[in-house]
Structure formats: C-alpha cells, structure tokens
Design an enzyme around this catalytic site. Structure first.
Site, PDB file in Angstrom:
ATOM      1  N   GLU A   9      44.559  27.429   1.072  1.00 44.27           N
ATOM      2  CA  GLU A   9      45.330  28.253   0.128  1.00 44.27           C
ATOM      3  C   GLU A   9      44.397  28.665  -1.015  1.00 44.27           C
ATOM      4  O   GLU A   9      44.537  29.724  -1.603  1.00 44.27           O
ATOM      5  CB  GLU A   9      46.502  27.423  -0.424  1.00 44.27           C
ATOM      6  CG  GLU A   9      47.355  28.180  -1.422  1.00 44.27           C
ATOM      7  CD  GLU A   9      48.470  27.335  -2.021  1.00 44.27           C
ATOM      8  OE1 GLU A   9      49.191  26.642  -1.274  1.00 44.27           O
ATOM      9  OE2 GLU A   9      48.612  27.375  -3.249  1.00 44.27           O
ATOM     10  N   SER A  51      47.518  22.503  -4.152  1.00 46.08           N
ATOM     11  CA  SER A  51      47.470  22.388  -2.688  1.00 46.08           C
ATOM     12  C   SER A  51      46.220  23.084  -2.171  1.00 46.08           C
ATOM     13  O   SER A  51      46.037  24.278  -2.417  1.00 46.08           O
ATOM     14  CB  SER A  51      48.682  23.064  -2.053  1.00 46.08           C
ATOM     15  OG  SER A  51      49.852  22.508  -2.578  1.00 46.08           O
ATOM     16  N   ARG A  80      53.030  32.493   0.225  1.00 46.34           N
ATOM     17  CA  ARG A  80      51.698  32.415  -0.414  1.00 46.34           C
ATOM     18  C   ARG A  80      50.843  33.623  -0.024  1.00 46.34           C
ATOM     19  O   ARG A  80      49.642  33.499   0.241  1.00 46.34           O
ATOM     20  CB  ARG A  80      50.966  31.130  -0.022  1.00 46.34           C
ATOM     21  CG  ARG A  80      51.642  29.856  -0.437  1.00 46.34           C
ATOM     22  CD  ARG A  80      51.629  29.650  -1.943  1.00 46.34           C
ATOM     23  NE  ARG A  80      52.121  28.331  -2.282  1.00 46.34           N
ATOM     24  CZ  ARG A  80      53.400  28.041  -2.493  1.00 46.34           C
ATOM     25  NH1 ARG A  80      54.320  28.992  -2.439  1.00 46.34           N
ATOM     26  NH2 ARG A  80      53.759  26.810  -2.796  1.00 46.34           N
TER      27      ARG A  80
END
Ligand code: FAD
Length: 343
Positions: free
Chosen positions: A333, A237, A165
């Site tokens: 995130e 998320s 990520r």
C-alpha cells in the site's frame, strides 16, 4: 516558493528513514505552482509530489525534485436550510486537524477517519479509509494543477475513479497532477457508521452517540493498535488487504477454516493481510532495526537506524512467505520511492 536542498528527508517521512533528493520545493498557493511550472518547464518524470510523507518508503538518494503543496485554509459553505455543509481545505492542511476542525464546528462525516496521518492533498490518492468509511463517501470535488500544462482541472468523484485504496491518481494519472484543494460533504446531523466490531464495543455503554464521541473512540482504538510514528517509525499498513476470487477463497477456507475474510461482492473476498502475516509466524519478526510490528503484523517498523533497503528486505520476506504458505500475493500500500524495485 521556498526552495531548499534538504540534507535529509528524515523529517519528511514517518518511517524516519535517512534519504535525500535533488531538491525540495514548497509552494503556498496554486499560482506559485503554475508560475514555477511555466518558468522552469520541468521534465515531469523528474518530479515527486510530497504530502506529509506518511505513506512512503524512501530509498537512499532519490534522483528527483520533490514538490510539496503547502496550501493551507479551511472554508465552510452551509447549504441553506438543509443539513448539508461543504468544507473546502487546502492540500497542505493536516488531515486530522481538518477532522477536528469539522467536529468543533458541529459537523459530522469525517469522525471515522480521525487520526489518519498525512495531508488533505494526499487523501484522494488512495481514497483513505478506516472503520467502515472511505473518503469517497463524502467526496465532492478536488482541484489539481496538471504538471505538463500548468492548467487547473476540477475532478468529480466519478472522474477520480475511487476504489479500495485506489483512484485514477494511482493509475493512468499517476504523478500527473498536484492536488491543491479538496471539497467534502459534511452534515449537521450525524449518520453514524459504527458497525465495525471494536467501535461498536467501545461505544456500547454510551447513552448518547455524537460525532466527537465516535472520533474519540476511533482515536482510542487507533492509539491502542497502531504505533505512533513520532515514537516508532512506520507508514501504517505496509500491504493492502488482498482481494481474491470466491474460488480461491473457498479453497483457502477449506485449508484454514479460521481465516479472516470479508465478502465484498458476489465474486470477491477481501482477506486480512495482517492475519496472513501473523499466521506465517512473522508478527514481531525483526532483522536489525527493521521489523514487523509486534502488535499489528500489517505494519512494518523502523526501530531506529533501518535504511529503506532494510525495510524493503523485510517486506520481501513477508511477501514471499505469505505467497509460499497461502498462494496469495501481497501488494504494497506504501509508495516505494527510489531505484530498487522488487514489487
Ligand atoms: C500510523 C499510520 C496509520 C495509517 N492509517 C491509515 C488508515 O487508517 N487508512 C488509510 O487510508 N491510510 C492510512 N495510513 C496511510 C497514510 O496516512 C495515507 O495514505 C495518507 O493519505 C498519506 O498522506 P501524506 O500526506 O502523508 O502523503 P505522502 O505519503 O506524502 O504521499 C502519498 C502519495 O500521495 C501523493 N501525493 C501526496 N500529496 C499529493 C498532492 N497534493 N497531489 C498529488 N499527489 C499527492 C504522493 O506523491 C504519494 O504518491 C496510515 C499511515 C500511518 C503512518
């Protein structure tokens, strides 16, 4: 260039949060971005690049100009007799539409990344990933306009410094380049990645495995697990799965033998943030219209009229509770855009 002062950014973020910005500018090609930069010489710290708004938490009025590269188009290039095919897509192409287009043309490579919301231009930013595949696995190159000089630069996979990520665009080049197009490597021959347990399970009774079948399985799993932003505001998320050292892992594993963790290399483990939040008793937790999703604890949701601050308050509670219980720091995130900074 289309220009507007949006009354509300609600339609531009999947959390469905009411927020405003100074101006929203939309560009249909690379040259339009370059001429606007040349003519207006903006302070680049006053700009924010907007994709599909599916990884953002917006807070009230944002004192920035939002620029959105709505560059469309998908083009394929076959590589002679080999199975390899390159696909180049504009930054404004919806990611899932690109995946479906590649599949309908008989090419594989993106099937595990089906149904990830957002646009192609944002995909390299956090090296989108799902079900054992990441963008970096098929990435070839991207084009981007540097906001200070207006120059176009090509980035190879190595230049992008992809991680979990993560990429250079979240670090040293954060907010410096507008990605205008992305080129990916596909194949005419399927190399299936179906080790992820729920995927394996759903495909177990299939006599034939094709890329469209894997895509349909991924879509079915995602629909069963994740709230649809069109029905319940969310940004997927909210937190990254934390990466910890072997020593931390062994200590935690001793205290919580059932803890969900995956070894990444000889020195690190990745923990399932959703499991930590669930163990902290926060699955389904709700304060007003902001909450932790009742099926997937990693997803924070807007039940209707939550403000960005309401979501942020829940995020803070989740972060603090997990830290208190496990000594593990959760990092968002999602990009938090606006004045308040708690992370
Ligand atoms: C229900 C749901 C499920 C999700 N599942 C996943 C998943 O499985 N895996 C995963 O990785 N992500 C997932 N996400 C997160 C999200 O889909 C991705 O992060 C996606 O790439 C964001 O794309 P976007 O166009 O909406 O970007 P935005 O949210 O608009 O922007 C995200 C960041 O990228 C920057 N950016 C956007 N476009 C450009 C551009 N052209 N050039 C430079 N910078 C740009 C923005 O400035 C911002 O920093 C999910 C989100 C939701 C809502």
């Amino acid at each position: 260039m289309a220009q507007s002062v949006p009354a509300s950014l609600k339609p531009f973020n999947t959390f469905g949060i009411e927020a405003t910005c100074n101006e929203l500018l939309s560009f249909n090609d690379e040259q339009a971005i370059q001429s606007w930069l040349r003519d207006s010489q903006p302070d680049i710290d006053s700009l924010f690049i907007l994709g599909g708004g599916s990884n953002l938490l917006l807070l009230d009025h944002i004192d920035l100009t939002f620029i959105q590269p709505n560059i469309l188009g998908i083009a394929y290039q076959e590589k002679g007799a080999s199975d390899e095919v390159l696909v180049t897509a504009g930054a404004g192409v919806n990611w899932h539409e690109l995946v479906l287009d590649t599949l309908s043309n008989g090419y594989s490579g993106l099937e595990n990344l089906s149904l990830i919301p957002g646009n192609v231009g944002a995909a390299p930013i956090q090296n989108i990933g799902a079900y054992g595949v990441e963008l970096k696995d098929c990435f070839v190159t991207l084009r981007a306009v540097e906001l200070t000089s207006g120059e176009v630069k090509e980035f190879s996979a190595e230049d992008c410094q992809f991680g979990y990520r993560d990429s250079i665009f979240k670090n040293s080049l954060k907010g410096r380049y507008v990605i205008t197009q992305v080129t990916l490597r596909l194949s005419k021959k399927l190399q299936p990645h179906i080790d992820y347990a729920p995927l394996k399970q759903i495909l177990a009774d299939k006599t034939e495995i094709t890329a469209p079948i894997i895509s349909q399985a991924v879509i079915a799993i995602r629909r069963s697990k994740l709230p649809d932003p069109a029905k319940l505001g969310n940004a997927g998320s909210f937190f990254k799965n934390p990466v910890i050292t072997v020593e931390q892992y062994l200590t935690l594993q001793n205290a919580f033998p059932e803890m969900v963790a995956y070894q990444i290399d000889n020195e690190h483990y990745k923990l399932a943030a959703g499991w930590l939040i669930e163990q902290a008793g926060l699955k389904g937790y709700r304060q007003g219209d902001a909450g932790v999703h009742e099926k997937q604890a990693l997803v924070l949701v807007n039940y209707g009229r939550a403000t960005g601050q309401d979501i942020l308050n829940i995020a803070k509670e989740v972060r603090d509770k997990v830290l208190e219980l496990f000594g593990v720091q959760l990092e968002p995130e999602v990009w938090i855009i606006g004045e308040q900074k708690i992370f």
